[in-house]
Design a protein around this motif. Structure first.
Motif, PDB file in Angstrom:
ATOM      1  N   ARG A   1     -44.315  43.905  45.781  1.00 39.92           N
ATOM      2  CA  ARG A   1     -45.380  43.019  45.221  1.00 39.92           C
ATOM      3  C   ARG A   1     -45.158  41.656  44.763  1.00 39.92           C
ATOM      4  N   GLU A   2     -44.119  41.805  43.839  1.00 39.96           N
ATOM      5  CA  GLU A   2     -43.624  40.336  43.193  1.00 39.96           C
ATOM      6  C   GLU A   2     -43.357  39.325  44.231  1.00 39.96           C
ATOM      7  N   THR A   3     -42.473  39.880  45.370  1.00 42.52           N
ATOM      8  CA  THR A   3     -41.919  38.974  46.317  1.00 42.52           C
ATOM      9  C   THR A   3     -43.294  38.483  47.040  1.00 42.52           C
ATOM     10  N   MET A   4     -44.260  39.355  47.362  1.00 45.87           N
ATOM     11  CA  MET A   4     -45.386  38.990  48.189  1.00 45.87           C
ATOM     12  C   MET A   4     -45.947  37.707  47.514  1.00 45.87           C
ATOM     13  N   ASP A   5     -46.188  37.990  46.205  1.00 46.63           N
ATOM     14  CA  ASP A   5     -46.814  36.908  45.413  1.00 46.63           C
ATOM     15  C   ASP A   5     -45.942  35.523  45.537  1.00 46.63           C
ATOM     16  N   ALA A   6     -44.476  35.801  45.521  1.00 47.63           N
ATOM     17  CA  ALA A   6     -43.753  34.309  45.860  1.00 47.63           C
ATOM     18  C   ALA A   6     -43.955  33.844  47.232  1.00 47.63           C
ATOM     19  N   VAL A   7     -44.072  34.765  48.154  1.00 52.81           N
ATOM     20  CA  VAL A   7     -44.388  34.604  49.530  1.00 52.81           C
ATOM     21  C   VAL A   7     -45.564  33.602  49.714  1.00 52.81           C
ATOM     22  N   GLU A   8     -46.478  34.099  49.003  1.00 50.43           N
ATOM     23  CA  GLU A   8     -47.905  33.486  49.096  1.00 50.43           C
ATOM     24  C   GLU A   8     -47.806  31.968  48.279  1.00 50.43           C
ATOM     25  N   MET A   9     -47.318  32.207  47.303  1.00 49.32           N
ATOM     26  CA  MET A   9     -47.043  30.670  46.869  1.00 49.32           C
ATOM     27  C   MET A   9     -46.416  29.771  47.665  1.00 49.32           C
ATOM     28  N   VAL A  10     -45.376  30.185  48.089  1.00 45.06           N
ATOM     29  CA  VAL A  10     -44.470  29.217  49.034  1.00 45.06           C
ATOM     30  C   VAL A  10     -45.214  28.745  50.215  1.00 45.06           C
ATOM     31  N   LEU A  11     -45.360  29.988  51.098  1.00 50.41           N
ATOM     32  CA  LEU A  11     -46.033  29.738  52.341  1.00 50.41           C
ATOM     33  C   LEU A  11     -47.497  29.373  52.319  1.00 50.41           C
ATOM     34  N   GLY A  12     -48.161  29.668  51.632  1.00 52.52           N
ATOM     35  CA  GLY A  12     -49.721  29.225  51.513  1.00 52.52           C
ATOM     36  C   GLY A  12     -49.818  27.968  50.478  1.00 52.52           C
ATOM     37  N   GLY A  13     -48.952  27.905  49.728  1.00 56.04           N
ATOM     38  CA  GLY A  13     -49.110  26.820  48.644  1.00 56.04           C
ATOM     39  C   GLY A  13     -47.977  25.854  49.198  1.00 56.04           C
ATOM     40  N   THR A  14     -46.892  25.454  48.778  1.00 51.26           N
ATOM     41  CA  THR A  14     -46.141  24.254  48.751  1.00 51.26           C
ATOM     42  C   THR A  14     -45.630  23.923  50.149  1.00 51.26           C
TER      43      THR A  14
END
Ligand SMILES: Nc1ncnc2c1ncn2[C@@H]1O[C@H](COP(=O)(O)OP(=O)(O)O)[C@@H](O)[C@H]1O
Ligand SMILES: CC(=O)N[C@@H](CCC(=O)OP(=O)(O)O)C(=O)O
Length: 298
Positions: free
Chosen positions: A94-107
């Protein structure tokens, strides 16, 4: 001939060589997978953005699917979170998925959008959630070993594969002369987000759009043989033989698998190119010699 005249002559020669390719590809869709390892050094990023803008200006419709594996790794490290890969896929809790969304979908997504726009294009960033673009299902991974009575099913958490793609939003953007930039995140029927390997998304996207080409930018000269020499061109049978011999392994496995599926699904050709070479995309598309490896379906 003076130096200036020689240089002008060379420019004219290059443009003439490119002309038949520009004519052939104008109006066609090409899916370009921009891997996280190819997003190094500012001059290379600028070169990539210029290539994409030039493609658009000569009438090609580029659709970008990007990765960002190393960039996700950097954030997880800063968060003090250990990350693990199984068969080339990042185990995603779950936590890694949050990071994946922040990085891929964000930065990463916004960096590419901004890069293309600064070079004169009009890019729009999407994840698979936007416009209900990518429907995912949980990826089932099996491990087989001599000591196991039956293959073991491994749970990689929120790792997905493409179930289906609804390209309506991509088609709308292309028709409006925008350049879609897609992050490989999908949504499952369960409503959860899924982290999908970017090669898999690029291959399926090319198939669904019936693209002229699938272009995979990576960090090797292309597909290499036993001796480490570049293979310029190969067909489905030779790819299968190289996989069986173990010459294609690691991250190159999903890449060649998705390239094969794309060409078998109607994409005319898949190219594996060195993203560390400036203007790799243009050199491959618009010159007689080309660069990298070409996988053709027929
Ligand atoms: N036959 C092969 N030819 C080229 N690279 C290979 C081959 N087999 C395995 N590889 C590995 O695959 C890597 C590319 O895959 P990957 O790291 O997943 O790239 P990307 O991040 O661009 O998707 C290469 O750097 C190389 O280490
Ligand atoms: C499931 C899985 O492994 N997803 C990848 C998605 C990003 C990706 O594919 O990035 P590259 O193309 O730069 O490797 C990951 O989490 O790293």
């Amino acid at each position: 001939m003076s130096l200036a005249a020689e240089s002008a002559h060379n420019i004219a020669r290059v443009l003439i060589e490119a002309l038949p390719y520009i004519r052939r590809f104008s109006g066609k869709t090409m899916v370009i997978k921009y891997g996280g390892n190819a997003m190094v050094e500012q001059p290379l990023k600028d070169g990539f953005a210029r290539d994409i803008v030039l493609m658009k200006l000569v009438g090609i419709n580029p659709v970008i699917v990007h990765g960002g594996g190393p960039q996700i790794g950097d954030l997880l490290k800063r968060l003090g979170k250990v990350t693990e890969f199984v068969q080339g896929m990042r185990v995603t809790d779950r936590e890694t998925m949050d990071a994946v969304e922040m990085v891929l979908g964000g930065t990463v997504n916004k960096e590419i959008v901004n890069l293309i726009n600064r070079h004169g294009g009009a890019a729009v960033g999407l994840t698979g959630k936007d416009g209900d673009l990518i429907h995912a299902r949980k990826l089932v991974v099996q491990r087989d070993a001599p000591e196991l009575a039956a293959p073991e099913i491994l749970d990689l958490g929120h790792v997905g594969e493409v179930d289906s793609i609804d390209p309506s939003v991509v088609n709308m953007l292309v028709q409006g002369d925008f350049i879609p930039v897609i992050a490989p995140i999908g949504v499952g029927k369960d409503g959860f987000s899924y982290n999908i390997n970017a090669d898999l998304v690029a291959g399926k996207m090319a198939e669904v759009l019936q693209a002229e080409k699938l272009i995979l930018l990576t960090n090797t000269a292309g597909l290499l043989d036993q001796q480490g020499e570049l293979i310029r061109q190969l067909d489905v049978a030779r790819v299968n033989a190289l996989v069986a011999e173990g010459v294609i392994h690691g991250g190159m496995l999903p890449k060649t698998r998705c390239a094969l599926e794309a060409v078998q699904g109607g994409v005319r050709a898949a190219h594996i190119l060195d993203g560390r070479v400036e203007h790799a995309v243009l050199l491959d598309l618009f010159t007689d010699e080309g660069v990298g490896t070409l996988i053709s379906g027929r």
